[in-house]
Design an enzyme around this catalytic site. Structure first.
Site, PDB file in Angstrom:
ATOM      1  N   ASP A   2       0.812  -1.219   0.000  1.00  9.96           N
ATOM      2  CA  ASP A   2       0.000   0.000   0.000  1.00  9.96           C
ATOM      3  C   ASP A   2       0.842   1.264   0.000  1.00  9.96           C
ATOM      4  OD1 ASP A   2       0.977  -0.376   2.564  1.00  9.96           O
ATOM      5  OD2 ASP A   2      -0.955  -0.873   3.435  1.00  9.96           O
ATOM      6  N   ASN A  44      -7.444  -3.094  14.103  1.00  8.99           N
ATOM      7  CA  ASN A  44      -8.829  -3.463  13.774  1.00  8.99           C
ATOM      8  C   ASN A  44      -8.881  -4.684  12.848  1.00  8.99           C
ATOM      9  OD1 ASN A  44      -7.927  -2.438  11.383  1.00  8.99           O
ATOM     10  ND2 ASN A  44      -9.348  -0.721  11.281  1.00  8.99           N
TER      11      ASN A  44
HETATM   12  C1  GLP Z   1      -0.536   0.098   8.705  1.00  3.98           C
HETATM   13  C2  GLP Z   1      -0.187  -0.605   7.378  1.00  3.98           C
HETATM   14  C3  GLP Z   1      -0.318  -2.095   7.521  1.00  3.98           C
HETATM   15  C4  GLP Z   1       0.347  -2.503   8.830  1.00  3.98           C
HETATM   16  C5  GLP Z   1      -0.510  -2.021   9.972  1.00  3.98           C
HETATM   17  C6  GLP Z   1       0.093  -2.239  11.339  1.00  3.98           C
HETATM   18  O1  GLP Z   1      -1.572   1.000   8.627  1.00  3.98           O
HETATM   19  N1  GLP Z   1      -0.943  -0.197   6.243  1.00  3.98           N
HETATM   20  O2  GLP Z   1       0.275  -2.747   6.408  1.00  3.98           O
HETATM   21  O3  GLP Z   1       0.440  -3.887   8.927  1.00  3.98           O
HETATM   22  O4  GLP Z   1      -0.944  -0.697   9.783  1.00  3.98           O
HETATM   23  O5  GLP Z   1       1.103  -1.322  11.607  1.00  3.98           O
HETATM   24  P1  GLP Z   1       2.114  -1.492  12.800  1.00  3.98           P
HETATM   25  O6  GLP Z   1       3.010  -2.625  12.424  1.00  3.98           O
HETATM   26  O7  GLP Z   1       2.859  -0.198  12.888  1.00  3.98           O
HETATM   27  O8  GLP Z   1       1.333  -1.795  14.017  1.00  3.98           O
END
Ligand code: GLP
Length: 242
Positions: A67, A136
């Site tokens: 993304d 979530n």
């Molecule tokens: C983000 C990304 C995801 C990621 C998630 C968790 O928004 N788009 O790909 O896995 O949130 O992020 P984190 O690893 O910082 O908790």
């Protein structure tokens, strides 16, 4: 699904890095699907170390990222292009032309999504897709909804995701409200999937994703239906599953 419960973040990161490294060693010309967020940072550090020690060569690897924030270009230090360069691509010497992202700078969502869908098709199926997990239950930026969205799409980020990601920005107002994300079809097309989750704030999402019903209200729950998924969590992320 294989579930591996590690003691802590460091052990989770090492295990994940070992799986990614063995994929690259066994098939140097592989396609890796990659994730951003704080969770994979430790695994990427291990991979960079292995590369620096001379035991891992990424020169033939192709990468496709999940993304990108809509509105951010690679020069913006909050963009996922910037993140991947800083945390993996530069250190592991992955040629920029082998890496692929949705174009966050394209204001035309329809075109940006179509072009990324084409880039994914040209790259071919991921041999291994790395995923983090949103609080979530989101994967990539596939947010909870009424249906799983198959194709690359432009998402309105949920308040929960904006809240979770504001820690990377100077203020909540600066968090982009939209993002382009790989859809479920491309994630599911991966031959193997490796999901990692760490910390107490992921415990509920881990439980709902892997020990509850498959539902688009918890996007990661669809992974229960994929034939080759490994989930690596630490004790805290596993704490609601005991
Ligand atoms: C983000 C990304 C995801 C990621 C998630 C968790 O928004 N788009 O790909 O896995 O949130 O992020 P984190 O690893 O910082 O908790």
């Amino acid at each position: 699904m294989r579930l591996l419960v590690c003691e802590n973040y460091e052990e989770m990161s090492l295990r994940a890095a070992e799986i990614l490294a063995s994929q690259v060693r066994l098939k140097p010309r592989c396609v890796l699907g990659l994730a951003t967020g704080s969770t994979p940072v430790g695994a990427y550090e291990r991979l960079v170390e292995m590369h620096r020690q001379g035991s891992l060569d990424f020169s033939q690897v192709t990468t496709v990222n999940l993304d990108e924030y809509k509105g951010l270009g690679g020069e913006n230090d909050q963009s996922y292009v910037f993140f991947m360069r800083a945390n993996l691509f530069d250190g592991a010497e992955i040629p920029p032309e082998h890496t692929h992202f949705p174009d966050g700078t394209d204001p035309d969502s329809v075109r940006a999504c179509r072009l990324y869908e084409e880039a994914l098709a040209a790259a071919g199926r991921q041999d291994l897709q790395l995923l983090g997990l949103g609080r979530n239950g989101h994967i990539g930026f596939n947010e909870p909804g009424d249906a799983f969205v198959p194709g690359v799409h432009c998402v309105d980020l949920t308040p929960s995701t904006i809240d979770a990601n504001k820690r990377f920005f100077a203020s909540e107002e600066e968090v982009p409200r939209q993002a382009y994300t790989m859809g479920m079809r491309a994630i599911f097309a991966a031959r193997r999937i490796l999901l990692i989750a760490s910390g107490k704030d992921k415990a509920e999402a881990v439980k709902r994703s892997f020990f509850g019903p498959v539902t688009p209200k918890v996007p990661a729950s669809i992974l229960q239906l994929h034939p080759d998924v490994t989930v690596i969590v630490d004790q805290e992320a596993y704490s609601e599953c005991r």
